[in-house]
Design a protein around this motif. Structure first.
Motif, PDB file in Angstrom:
ATOM      1  N   TYR A  23       0.816  -1.088  -0.166  1.00  0.00           N
ATOM      2  CA  TYR A  23       0.002   0.069  -0.039  1.00  0.00           C
ATOM      3  C   TYR A  23       1.054   1.153  -0.139  1.00  0.00           C
ATOM      4  CZ  TYR A  23      -4.888  -1.761   0.633  1.00  0.00           C
ATOM      5  OH  TYR A  23      -5.792  -2.201   0.438  1.00  0.00           O
ATOM      6  N   ARG A  30      -3.173   8.678  -1.510  1.00  0.00           N
ATOM      7  CA  ARG A  30      -4.304   8.896  -0.980  1.00  0.00           C
ATOM      8  C   ARG A  30      -4.132  10.190   0.148  1.00  0.00           C
ATOM      9  NH1 ARG A  30      -8.343   5.015   1.198  1.00  0.00           N
ATOM     10  NH2 ARG A  30      -9.253   6.056   3.353  1.00  0.00           N
ATOM     11  N   VAL A  84      -5.412   1.733  10.534  1.00  0.00           N
ATOM     12  CA  VAL A  84      -7.224   1.932  10.191  1.00  0.00           C
ATOM     13  C   VAL A  84      -7.444   3.395  10.637  1.00  0.00           C
ATOM     14  CG1 VAL A  84      -9.345   1.405  11.115  1.00  0.00           C
ATOM     15  CG2 VAL A  84      -7.494  -0.292  10.764  1.00  0.00           C
ATOM     16  N   SER A 148      -9.147  -5.391  -0.785  1.00  0.00           N
ATOM     17  CA  SER A 148      -9.308  -3.678  -1.191  1.00  0.00           C
ATOM     18  C   SER A 148     -10.685  -3.350  -1.721  1.00  0.00           C
ATOM     19  CB  SER A 148      -8.012  -3.394  -2.032  1.00  0.00           C
ATOM     20  OG  SER A 148      -8.219  -4.137  -3.248  1.00  0.00           O
ATOM     21  N   ILE A 150     -13.445  -4.098  -0.436  1.00  0.00           N
ATOM     22  CA  ILE A 150     -14.242  -3.774   0.537  1.00  0.00           C
ATOM     23  C   ILE A 150     -13.800  -2.261   0.991  1.00  0.00           C
ATOM     24  CG2 ILE A 150     -14.741  -4.636   3.033  1.00  0.00           C
ATOM     25  CD1 ILE A 150     -14.003  -7.658   2.492  1.00  0.00           C
ATOM     26  N   SER A 151     -12.845  -2.207   1.500  1.00  0.00           N
ATOM     27  CA  SER A 151     -12.375  -0.879   2.152  1.00  0.00           C
ATOM     28  C   SER A 151     -10.836  -0.811   2.240  1.00  0.00           C
ATOM     29  CB  SER A 151     -13.058  -0.501   3.231  1.00  0.00           C
ATOM     30  OG  SER A 151     -12.376  -1.031   4.320  1.00  0.00           O
ATOM     31  N   PHE A 152     -10.084   0.525   2.125  1.00  0.00           N
ATOM     32  CA  PHE A 152      -8.956   0.581   2.458  1.00  0.00           C
ATOM     33  C   PHE A 152      -8.407   0.010   3.689  1.00  0.00           C
ATOM     34  CE2 PHE A 152      -5.436   2.860   4.148  1.00  0.00           C
ATOM     35  CZ  PHE A 152      -4.167   2.889   3.178  1.00  0.00           C
ATOM     36  N   GLU A 153      -9.227   0.156   4.621  1.00  0.00           N
ATOM     37  CA  GLU A 153      -8.855  -0.370   6.152  1.00  0.00           C
ATOM     38  C   GLU A 153      -9.013  -1.843   6.228  1.00  0.00           C
ATOM     39  OE1 GLU A 153     -10.165   3.846   5.858  1.00  0.00           O
ATOM     40  OE2 GLU A 153     -11.198   1.922   5.336  1.00  0.00           O
ATOM     41  N   ALA A 154      -9.964  -2.523   5.521  1.00  0.00           N
ATOM     42  CA  ALA A 154     -10.165  -3.804   5.708  1.00  0.00           C
ATOM     43  C   ALA A 154      -9.039  -4.854   6.068  1.00  0.00           C
ATOM     44  CB  ALA A 154     -11.147  -4.575   4.667  1.00  0.00           C
TER      45      ALA A 154
END
Length: 385
Positions: A23, A30, A84, A148, A150-154
């Motif tokens: 990432y 980001r 997160v 990824s 789902i979400s960046f934090e997953a």
């Protein structure tokens, strides 16, 4: 049960680092990080691992492995969950540093617990630990790519949750393990650093970890610029990691049988050309071919260096010896990770990786000279004291 739990925990400790690795370019885009800020985030894990190993490795040899195991596990959980909530360079750096503390300390205390009171077979045991570490690291990008959508934090939530469940079991088992405890202190660091075997191992480790630092901080940006997608990067890492998953138990056993020096130096000489070729990657196929070459050389180099140190320390000072070796490697990796992105932006991949390849050739020569001074006996006879 001890082996399975320790190996599994080591897998997830490094998987959390691997997720971050994949990432880095996304973090830069980001949060609008500069090349220098990206280098600081990448280097923070190495710097924190270095500091924690130097400070706490003597405590492990003195018998305080319980506390160190818990510090490592809690740092892993906090580091994963930290990503997160992190939104700026300072919080990303702090999260990366916590992950680095866990990475530095868990391998240290796990190695001590696995070796126990008998150094026989340590090459295979430590090699297995390295295999799990590499498997976790190269699985991290795949975990990131799979989640990824789902979400960046997953991915960070998943690795943090898994460590929160598995980590305490590993800490309890390590705390209950029988180890060889001796009254070492920080003066033993200087004694170890004066030993030719340890110096040779450090030279080899510097060559490998310098590449790891540059690779960690730049390859995602580099391969994105070449045109590879995140999924292609994840696939490439999985493939080139296979030798580092399969070989270490065998290369460790070979180094224990022949002597660490007889494995480490020739391996570094074979490792260096692959480092040079990293600067010439043109696509996924060349990345895989060059990466497999490098991974084979790395598996022999690292295990040869670790066995060299065990030959010098014996079972009693295995933690402090391993701590010195890896701390110096982490220091080099941290510096390389900090300098890597700005240098990549200024001079490009060919000069960056080519230059480090030449350094590896020089380090192999220096290690050979120190082994000559050590007057290695046949078949790696252990001189622990």
């Amino acid at each position: 049960m001890l082996y399975v739990t320790i190996y599994a925990t080591q897998f997830f400790v490094t998987a959390s680092l691997g997720v971050v690795f994949a990432y880095l370019a996304d973090l830069q885009d980001r949060y609008g990080l500069s090349h220098l800020e990206l280098g600081i985030v990448a280097a923070a894990g190495f710097a924190a691992g270095l500091a924690s190993q130097l400070l706490l490795s003597p405590l492990v040899d003195r018998g305080h492995h319980r506390a160190v195991a818990w510090i490592s596990v809690l740092s892993a959980v906090a580091g994963s969950f930290g990503f997160v909530f992190a939104t700026a360079a300072w919080s990303l750096t702090a999260s990366r540093a916590l992950a680095g503390v866990s990475f530095g300390l868990f391998g240290l205390v796990a190695r001590k617990a696995l070796i126990g009171r008998d150094i026989t077979g340590s090459g295979t045991k430590v090699g297995g630990l390295l295999s799990c570490a590499v498997a976790g690291f190269i699985s991290g990008p795949a975990i990131g790519a799979a989640l990824s959508g789902i979400s960046f934090e997953a991915p960070f939530l998943l690795t943090g949750a898994l460590m929160a469940v598995l980590g305490p079991f590993a800490a309890v088992l390590i705390a209950r393990s029988s180890i060889a405890a001796v009254p070492v202190d920080y003066s033993d660091l200087g004694d170890l650093l004066r030993r030719p075997r340890v110096q040779a191992a450090i030279f080899v480790h510097v060559g490998v970890w310098g590449l790891i630092g540059v690779f960690d901080a730049t390859v995602d940006r580099y391969l994105t610029d070449v045109g590879l997608s995140s999924n292609q990067l994840a696939i490439g890492l999985l493939i080139i990691g296979v030798p580092l998953i399969l070989l270490p138990p065998y290369t460790g056993a070979l180094a224990e049988r022949l002597g660490g020096g007889r494995v480490a130096v020739p391996a570094l000489l074979l490792f260096a050309p692959a480092v040079v070729l990293y600067g010439w990657i043109g696509g996924l196929a060349s990345f895989i071919v060059i990466g497999v070459m490098e991974a084979v050389g790395e598996s022999y180099s690292v295990m040869g260096a670790q066995v060299l140190v065990l030959e010098a320390t014996g079972v009693e000072r295995a933690a402090i010896g391993g701590g010195v070796l890896e701390a110096i490697g982490l220091a080099v990796a941290g510096a390389a990770a900090l300098a890597g992105p700005p240098l990549y932006g200024q001079i490009g991949s060919r000069w960056l990786f080519g230059g480090w390849g030449l350094v590896c050739f020089a380090l192999a020569g220096a290690a050979a000279l120190r082994l000559k001074a050590a007057k290695i006996p046949p078949k790696g006879t252990t001189l622990a004291h």
